[in-house]
Design an enzyme around this catalytic site. Structure first.
Site, PDB file in Angstrom:
ATOM      1  N   ASP A   2     -18.672 -47.329  60.705  1.00  0.00           N
ATOM      2  CA  ASP A   2     -17.511 -47.636  59.862  1.00  0.00           C
ATOM      3  C   ASP A   2     -16.998 -49.008  60.301  1.00  0.00           C
ATOM      4  O   ASP A   2     -16.246 -49.117  61.259  1.00  0.00           O
ATOM      5  CB  ASP A   2     -16.438 -46.560  60.049  1.00  0.00           C
ATOM      6  CG  ASP A   2     -15.151 -46.899  59.291  1.00  0.00           C
ATOM      7  OD1 ASP A   2     -15.091 -47.964  58.639  1.00  0.00           O
ATOM      8  OD2 ASP A   2     -14.209 -46.080  59.359  1.00  0.00           O
TER       9      ASP A   2
ATOM     10  N   TRP B  37      -9.427 -43.491  63.250  1.00  0.00           N
ATOM     11  CA  TRP B  37     -10.386 -43.466  62.137  1.00  0.00           C
ATOM     12  C   TRP B  37     -11.602 -42.638  62.487  1.00  0.00           C
ATOM     13  O   TRP B  37     -12.163 -41.940  61.624  1.00  0.00           O
ATOM     14  CB  TRP B  37     -10.747 -44.877  61.688  1.00  0.00           C
ATOM     15  CG  TRP B  37      -9.594 -45.531  60.993  1.00  0.00           C
ATOM     16  CD1 TRP B  37      -8.876 -46.609  61.406  1.00  0.00           C
ATOM     17  CD2 TRP B  37      -8.992 -45.107  59.745  1.00  0.00           C
ATOM     18  NE1 TRP B  37      -7.862 -46.882  60.515  1.00  0.00           N
ATOM     19  CE2 TRP B  37      -7.915 -45.982  59.500  1.00  0.00           C
ATOM     20  CE3 TRP B  37      -9.249 -44.085  58.854  1.00  0.00           C
ATOM     21  CZ2 TRP B  37      -7.088 -45.856  58.359  1.00  0.00           C
ATOM     22  CZ3 TRP B  37      -8.442 -43.955  57.730  1.00  0.00           C
ATOM     23  CH2 TRP B  37      -7.381 -44.832  57.489  1.00  0.00           C
TER      24      TRP B  37
ATOM     25  N   LYS C 104      -9.709 -55.156  54.320  1.00  0.00           N
ATOM     26  CA  LYS C 104      -9.411 -55.785  55.606  1.00  0.00           C
ATOM     27  C   LYS C 104     -10.067 -57.159  55.704  1.00  0.00           C
ATOM     28  O   LYS C 104      -9.366 -58.148  55.821  1.00  0.00           O
ATOM     29  CB  LYS C 104      -9.865 -54.889  56.759  1.00  0.00           C
ATOM     30  CG  LYS C 104      -8.854 -53.817  57.118  1.00  0.00           C
ATOM     31  CD  LYS C 104      -9.198 -52.458  56.650  1.00  0.00           C
ATOM     32  CE  LYS C 104      -8.068 -51.457  56.860  1.00  0.00           C
ATOM     33  NZ  LYS C 104      -8.567 -50.081  56.945  1.00  0.00           N
TER      34      LYS C 104
END
Ligand SMILES: *Cc1c(COP(=O)(O)O)cnc(C)c1O
Length: 356
Positions: free
Chosen positions: A168, A102, A192
């Site tokens: 993030d 990511w 999530k």
């Protein structure tokens, strides 16, 4: 029908109590005679839902008053672009720490807009705080506190001085208490640890709002959303409502300090089971193992398919690892009960005994 234990990395399991409440309220929300999905986002019913959700999130995370909370669409991936578009503010470059998949996506997107200085890099680990090569003139420092795919989590918050720190937090937000004041901006896709897919939460310090790059579209300007209470256009109303139910559920279960205790216990139990077995292995550096995403491999990869096939009828699903890491991955966010982790550990021991 019995519900399974869902170890998906995202969209991930939601607390069963939240789903039941949503079910009860599906056709007629609090006597309004209609579903939340059918409400005007500007009506007083939805406004009350939206305000309560924000207030609960602020309380849970102790978000200081000089931060705005935005309820957006576009996923964490849109933030990869919105961050440079809004936060470069005339600077030439930004610092990015690269710890996995990511991070790399965020870096690739930032490169469309500015020079990217890689301030630190590590695989299956994180760089030591003292090794970060931070650039005093950077517009901001971006990092990924929890790499969902590698299962690597920072055991520290980088100290970036006056340079805004951007995180993030898609796969770690709400997993434990956090000092929000250390950050310029925190963002997370909801699917999530917050709620359903389609909602993105952004927590941004107010002084960082309002100086986008020339040509930034209104929808990509944080000011547009901040000035309009995230209702410049139609927000993801049902996701916002479900996130609110999750926030209330977290509050009712002792808040983030209580979550942290449970999450640490769940992760420790699973890592202990892996470490105590010659058959299972976790590839991450032990000091930065994630509490939320636990990848593990089998000593014999030829047994991967059998492991998954046998786990399913045992009520343990979505354990297949990401193709870049291989093996298995158990995502054990807030909504995964301890009993689910115990059931996985018992299955792993049984599988090893029979097939190891
Ligand atoms: C899932 C994930 C993303 C991508 O989120 P989208 O909402 O699908 O754009 C980004 N970063 C991290 C750390 C993630 O776990």
């Amino acid at each position: 029908m019995s519900r399974v234990y869902n170890f998906s990395a995202g969209p991930a399991a939601l607390p069963e109590a939240v789903l039941k409440q949503a079910q009860e309220e599906l056709l007629d929300w609090h006597g309004a005679g209609l579903s939340v999905m059918e409400m005007s986002h500007r009506g007083k019913e939805f406004m009350s839902i939206a305000e309560q959700a924000e207030a609960d999130l602020r309380e849970l995370m102790s978000i200081p008053d000089n931060y705005k909370v935005l309820f957006l669409q576009g996923g964490a991936s849109s933030q990869f672009a919105m961050i440079p578009m809004n936060l470069l503010r005339g600077k030439k470059g930004a610092d990015y720490i690269n710890t996995g998949s990511w991070s790399k996506k965020a870096i690739a997107e930032a490169k469309r807009f500015c020079a990217v200085n890689i301030a630190g890099e590590a695989g299956m680990s994180v760089p030591a705080a003292g090794d970060l090569q931070l650039n005093a003139d950077a517009a901001y420092v971006h990092y990924t506190p929890n790499e969902t795919i590698q299962g690597v989590e920072f055991p520290y918050i980088p100290d970036t001085g006056d340079v805004p720190l951007i995180a993030d937090m898609s796969s770690t937000i709400l997993s434990r208490p956090l000092d929000v004041s250390k950050f310029g901006l925190i963002y997370a896709g909801a699917q999530k640890n917050i709620g359903p897919a389609g909602l993105t939460v952004v927590i941004i310090r107010e002084d960082l709002i309002g100086r986008p790059m020339d040509g930034t579209p209104a929808m990509f300007d944080y000011k547009t959303h901040a000035d309009n209470g995230s209702m410049y256009n139609t927000p993801p109303t049902y996701g916002w409502y479900l996130a609110g139910l999750v926030f209330a559920w977290l509050k009712g279960n002792g808040g983030l300090a209580a979550m942290a205790e449970v999450n640490e216990r769940k992760a420790k139990r699973l890592y202990d089971a892996i470490d105590n077995s010659p058959f299972y292995q976790n590839p991450a550096e032990p000091s930065c193992r994630s509490w939320m995403n636990v990848p593990f491999t089998l000593a014999n990869a030829d047994l991967d398919a059998d492991f998954l096939a046998e786990a399913k009828p045992a009520g343990l699903v979505t354990l297949k690892g990401h193709r870049s890491v291989g093996g298995m991955r158990a995502s054990i966010y807030n909504a995964m009960p301890e009993a689910g982790v115990d059931a996985l550990i018992a299955f792993m021991a049984d599988f090893e005994k029979r097939r190891g």
